[in-house]
Scaffold this motif. Structure first.
Motif, mmCIF file in Angstrom:
data_model
loop_
_atom_site.group_PDB
_atom_site.id
_atom_site.type_symbol
_atom_site.label_atom_id
_atom_site.label_comp_id
_atom_site.label_asym_id
_atom_site.label_seq_id
_atom_site.Cartn_x
_atom_site.Cartn_y
_atom_site.Cartn_z
ATOM 1 N N ARG A 1 0.855 -1.188 0.000
ATOM 2 C CA ARG A 1 0.000 0.000 0.000
ATOM 3 C C ARG A 1 0.885 1.230 0.000
ATOM 4 O O ARG A 1 1.804 1.342 0.802
ATOM 5 N N GLY B 1 -2.673 4.088 -3.076
ATOM 6 C CA GLY B 1 -3.260 2.878 -3.627
ATOM 7 C C GLY B 1 -2.400 1.664 -3.362
ATOM 8 O O GLY B 1 -1.459 1.716 -2.561
ATOM 9 N N GLU B 2 -2.726 0.577 -4.041
ATOM 10 C CA GLU B 2 -2.022 -0.695 -3.854
ATOM 11 C C GLU B 2 -1.280 -1.084 -5.127
ATOM 12 O O GLU B 2 -1.845 -1.027 -6.224
ATOM 13 N N ALA C 1 -6.562 4.214 -4.624
ATOM 14 C CA ALA C 1 -7.590 4.199 -3.582
ATOM 15 C C ALA C 1 -8.763 5.077 -4.008
ATOM 16 O O ALA C 1 -9.919 4.768 -3.723
#
Length: 129
Positions: A50, A75-76, A107
């Motif tokens: 993340r 985000g990831e 995200a």
């Protein structure tokens, strides 16, 4: 003058972002690779990591220096460009194509709109010279 493709978004720290479906592809700009010189090493985040917007997430190293890469959005990490481990010079030869760094699932998909467009990035480059 550095190449600045019009279909990308940019950060003030010289990363570029391209939307690809629900993912964002991230790399460093032609300007950034030109300033750094011949790339010799790349350290990328692991998939599943993340990331926080504006925080360090990767390292690119050239014969001149090492530099942090910053996450353009939160985000990831979905995938990384594993080919760069054996060919970091791809960042120099094709920064907007085969030299991409990682893909991120944002995200907030709308966060990319807060980044610079090509004309704003060109103005930033002009102000730095």
């Amino acid at each position: 003058m550095s190449k600045v493709p019009g279909d990308l978004h940019y950060t003030k720290s010289h990363e570029w972002v391209r939307a690809e479906g629900a993912a964002l592809i991230v790399g460093i700009t032609d300007h950034a690779q030109d300033l750094m010189g011949d790339m010799v090493f790349v350290e990328l985040p692991k998939p599943g990591t993340r990331l926080d917007a504006g925080k360090e997430c990767a390292v690119v190293e050239s014969v001149k220096a090492a530099s942090d890469v910053y996450a353009p959005v939160a985000g990831e990490v979905m995938a990384i460009n594993e080919a760069l481990a054996n060919a970091p010079e791809t960042l120099n030869t094709d920064p907007y194509g085969a030299g991409w760094l990682f893909k991120i699932k944002p995200a907030d998909p709308a966060a990319v709109r807060a980044l610079l467009d090509a004309s704003a990035y060109e103005a930033l480059l002009a102000s730095e010279t």
